[in-house]
Design a protein around this motif. Structure first.
Motif, mmCIF file in Angstrom:
data_model
loop_
_atom_site.group_PDB
_atom_site.id
_atom_site.type_symbol
_atom_site.label_atom_id
_atom_site.label_comp_id
_atom_site.label_asym_id
_atom_site.label_seq_id
_atom_site.Cartn_x
_atom_site.Cartn_y
_atom_site.Cartn_z
ATOM 1 N N PHE A 18 -4.241 49.033 74.174
ATOM 2 C CA PHE A 18 -3.563 50.335 74.228
ATOM 3 C C PHE A 18 -4.411 51.286 75.057
ATOM 4 O O PHE A 18 -5.582 51.539 74.748
ATOM 5 C CB PHE A 18 -3.366 50.892 72.821
ATOM 6 C CG PHE A 18 -2.832 52.298 72.793
ATOM 7 C CD1 PHE A 18 -1.508 52.565 73.109
ATOM 8 C CD2 PHE A 18 -3.662 53.369 72.463
ATOM 9 C CE1 PHE A 18 -1.012 53.856 73.094
ATOM 10 C CE2 PHE A 18 -3.186 54.666 72.439
ATOM 11 C CZ PHE A 18 -1.846 54.899 72.756
ATOM 12 N N VAL A 19 -3.843 51.819 76.135
ATOM 13 C CA VAL A 19 -4.591 52.700 77.040
ATOM 14 C C VAL A 19 -4.448 54.142 76.558
ATOM 15 O O VAL A 19 -3.392 54.753 76.684
ATOM 16 C CB VAL A 19 -4.090 52.561 78.494
ATOM 17 C CG1 VAL A 19 -4.904 53.473 79.409
ATOM 18 C CG2 VAL A 19 -4.189 51.114 78.958
ATOM 19 N N ASP A 350 -6.736 55.592 54.820
ATOM 20 C CA ASP A 350 -7.181 54.241 55.163
ATOM 21 C C ASP A 350 -6.143 53.172 54.850
ATOM 22 O O ASP A 350 -6.427 51.977 54.930
ATOM 23 C CB ASP A 350 -8.517 53.932 54.474
ATOM 24 C CG ASP A 350 -9.647 54.774 55.048
ATOM 25 O OD1 ASP A 350 -9.723 54.874 56.288
ATOM 26 O OD2 ASP A 350 -10.431 55.345 54.276
ATOM 27 N N TYR A 351 -4.927 53.595 54.509
ATOM 28 C CA TYR A 351 -3.785 52.675 54.393
ATOM 29 C C TYR A 351 -3.080 52.598 55.745
ATOM 30 O O TYR A 351 -3.094 53.562 56.520
ATOM 31 C CB TYR A 351 -2.774 53.196 53.366
ATOM 32 C CG TYR A 351 -3.049 52.837 51.925
ATOM 33 C CD1 TYR A 351 -4.289 52.405 51.497
ATOM 34 C CD2 TYR A 351 -2.043 52.960 50.964
ATOM 35 C CE1 TYR A 351 -4.530 52.096 50.165
ATOM 36 C CE2 TYR A 351 -2.274 52.660 49.630
ATOM 37 C CZ TYR A 351 -3.518 52.235 49.237
ATOM 38 O OH TYR A 351 -3.745 51.943 47.919
ATOM 39 N N PRO A 352 -2.414 51.480 56.039
ATOM 40 C CA PRO A 352 -1.580 51.416 57.247
ATOM 41 C C PRO A 352 -0.504 52.498 57.196
ATOM 42 O O PRO A 352 -0.033 52.879 56.124
ATOM 43 C CB PRO A 352 -0.958 50.017 57.186
ATOM 44 C CG PRO A 352 -1.843 49.231 56.279
ATOM 45 C CD PRO A 352 -2.394 50.207 55.283
ATOM 46 N N ILE A 353 -0.100 52.981 58.375
ATOM 47 C CA ILE A 353 0.900 54.038 58.417
ATOM 48 C C ILE A 353 2.213 53.561 57.808
ATOM 49 O O ILE A 353 2.945 54.329 57.170
ATOM 50 C CB ILE A 353 1.095 54.568 59.863
ATOM 51 C CG1 ILE A 353 1.836 55.903 59.845
ATOM 52 C CG2 ILE A 353 1.784 53.555 60.756
ATOM 53 C CD1 ILE A 353 1.094 57.026 59.158
ATOM 54 N N THR A 393 2.405 55.396 67.552
ATOM 55 C CA THR A 393 1.427 54.497 66.949
ATOM 56 C C THR A 393 1.602 53.113 67.564
ATOM 57 O O THR A 393 2.730 52.734 67.906
ATOM 58 C CB THR A 393 1.611 54.424 65.410
ATOM 59 O OG1 THR A 393 0.697 53.464 64.864
ATOM 60 C CG2 THR A 393 3.020 54.032 65.029
ATOM 61 N N PRO A 394 0.517 52.358 67.729
ATOM 62 C CA PRO A 394 0.664 51.006 68.277
ATOM 63 C C PRO A 394 1.622 50.142 67.458
ATOM 64 O O PRO A 394 2.409 49.372 68.001
ATOM 65 C CB PRO A 394 -0.762 50.451 68.242
ATOM 66 C CG PRO A 394 -1.640 51.664 68.309
ATOM 67 C CD PRO A 394 -0.903 52.735 67.553
#
Length: 510
Positions: A18-19, A350-353, A393-394
């Motif tokens: 991811f750039v 610190d949980y995934p989105i 978000t990626p």
């Protein structure tokens, strides 16, 4: 000798393909305030973290005073005279102002820290730059605005000549913003140079000399502030024309959804913060609450949402008494809450989105079955909301902490709106967001209203309150002192009411 104190030339930074920064160039002149403008997630903070040594670039070079440098960590940045005031302060609550400022650079004599000497140095620095900070106060006992001044003093104590401010006004009240702008001018008068990351176009026009705009990781343009205007900057930032005035039809209020009667709430010091307050919010309307920070807004919010105890009075939601019910029970009755502190009350960082997007519903079908989470269903739902609400978000597995503040906010709004609540409470919903994201969120709030939902908006931004609300209730010293129609009032009138002025029969505060 170079005319630039800092040159970031063709900086490239990638994260796993991811750039984040795609060959961006930024050049800072001696004695200027240079704005770095871009949408949430455009790569502004990443670029500044490269300059401060928190990230290493994958391409390009950095020059300081014309000399090529390798800033491999923040200590080297400090040695080069570069300091950074982060958006989320890095202070220890139980330490004093002085202890926080000297941490890692303690003056010592015979192996003992010389606190008295340090306090004298902090007091002298504070006076020189007009910061007015008490060196012996504990961080836990001072305001957010004062905490920011401590962060500024930390950089100055280490000899910074070049200061980076990352969204410095995102957590400040209007009065604190005015004070900060004066502080920035004081710093420039003392010979410092400043890079200011901000979304607020009014602040750029007021205090900055030049502005570099980046969009989706690419440098778009650098312009002189004196030769541009907010509309052109907004268009450069988001790649399209932005509407500052939210278009909406007149509200058609329906039934009473939220009724607050004679509410009394005490704060953490056991002092009455909400004082026999009465308020009603109807279906199909946005009720805005205007007030100077510290007049009971936080305690009112926490009482309605079940986060703090009600000392007296009744709160009714959908004809059910929710006074002192647990937060989950209140949400199940039909309330959604966009909290004013997205990190403390909105997300598990610190949980995934994707997991954050089901925090209110993970225990229900279809996301779980007999207590077992169904991760494929959660991921599918998260991807849907990410697309619908344009969360940059990626993927849904990226931890919430890694997203920009604006995209964290979009994720919270997606989660809360998707539950189709009868009452949506939106507290500072656009704090720290760019104009494109603000436009998007205002539209979502109005959509909720147009779908017959009740919306309670609490904001310190008067233009937001005026633009979005159908009715405005002014809170002062824990009471609602006036309710006005935004079409029949002005920011000046609201400001006087917020300061305790009273309305006359002609509608003008006395």
């Amino acid at each position: 000798m170079s005319e630039y104190v800092i040159e970031m030339l063709n900086i490239r930074k990638e994260f796993g393909g991811f750039v984040a920064n795609d060959n961006i160039t930024l050049q800072l002149k001696q004695g200027e305030i240079h704005a770095l403008l871009g949408e949430n997630g455009a790569g502004k903070s990443t670029l500044m973290n490269v300059l401060f040594g928190l990230y290493q670039p994958d391409g390009g070079e950095i020059r300081v005073q014309g000399e090529k440098v390798n800033i491999s960590n923040p200590n080297i940045a400090n040695d080069l005279g570069i300091g950074m005031v982060h958006q989320h302060f890095m202070l220890i609550d139980i330490f004093t102002v002085t202890e926080n400022i000297i941490l890692g650079s303690e003056p010592s004599k015979a192996g003992k820290i010389n606190i008295k000497k340090a306090e004298e140095e902090v007091r002298a620095l504070s006076k020189r730059y007009g910061l007015a900070v008490n060196p012996s106060a504990k961080i836990a006992d001072i305001s957010v605005g004062m905490q920011q001044r401590v962060e500024i003093l930390k950089t100055l104590y280490r000899g910074a000549e070049i200061l980076i401010f990352d969204e410095p006004t995102a957590v400040l009240t209007p009065q604190e913003i005015k004070e900060l702008i004066q502080i920035l001018r004081n710093l420039i008068n003392e010979g410092k140079s400043i890079i200011l990351i901000t979304h607020k176009l009014k602040e750029i026009m007021e205090v900055c000399d030049r502005v570099t705009v980046i969009r989706k990781g690419k440098g778009i343009k650098t312009v002189n502030v004196s030769e541009t205007n907010p509309n052109d900057l907004a268009s450069l930032m988001v790649g399209r024309e932005v509407t500052f005035k939210t278009e909406k039809i007149s509200a058609i209020p329906g039934k009473e959804v939220l009724i607050i009667e004679d509410l009394v709430v005490k704060d953490s010091r056991n002092v009455t913060a909400v004082d026999h307050l009465n308020l009603t919010v109807h279906a199909g309307e946005i009720l805005g609450i205007a007030g100077v920070d510290g007049n009971g807004q936080t305690e009112l919010l926490e009482a309605i949402t079940g986060l703090t105890k009600v000392d007296a009075g009744i709160i009714t939601l959908n004809e059910k008494n929710i006074t002192n019910l647990p937060p989950r029970k209140i949400t199940e009755i039909g309330m959604a809450h966009i909290p004013q502190d997205r990190h403390k009350h909105g997300l598990v960082l610190d949980y995934p989105i994707g997991m954050n997007m089901v925090l209110q519903t993970y225990y229900k079908r279809p996301f779980s079955n007999n207590g077992i989470l169904k991760f494929d269903v959660i991921s599918k739902k998260a991807r849907q909301l990410i697309e619908e609400f344009d969360v940059r978000t990626p993927d849904e597995f990226t931890i919430a902490r890694a997203l920009s503040g604006g995209n964290q906010q979009k994720a919270i709004i997606a989660r809360e709106v998707d539950r189709n609540p009868e009452l949506l409470i939106a507290a500072q919903p656009t704090r720290g967001l760019d104009v494109g994201a603000i436009e998007f969120i205002h539209r979502r709030l109005i959509e909720q209203r147009d779908h017959g939902k009740a919306v309670l908006l609490i904001s310190f931004e008067l233009d937001e309150i005026m633009n979005v609300s159908d009715r405005i209730a002014v809170i002062y010293e824990g009471k609602i002192v006036a309710t006005v129609d935004p079409k029949e009032t002005t920011e000046q009138e609201l400001g006087l009411l917020m300061a305790g002025g009273k309305r006359t029969e002609e509608g003008v505060p006395s």
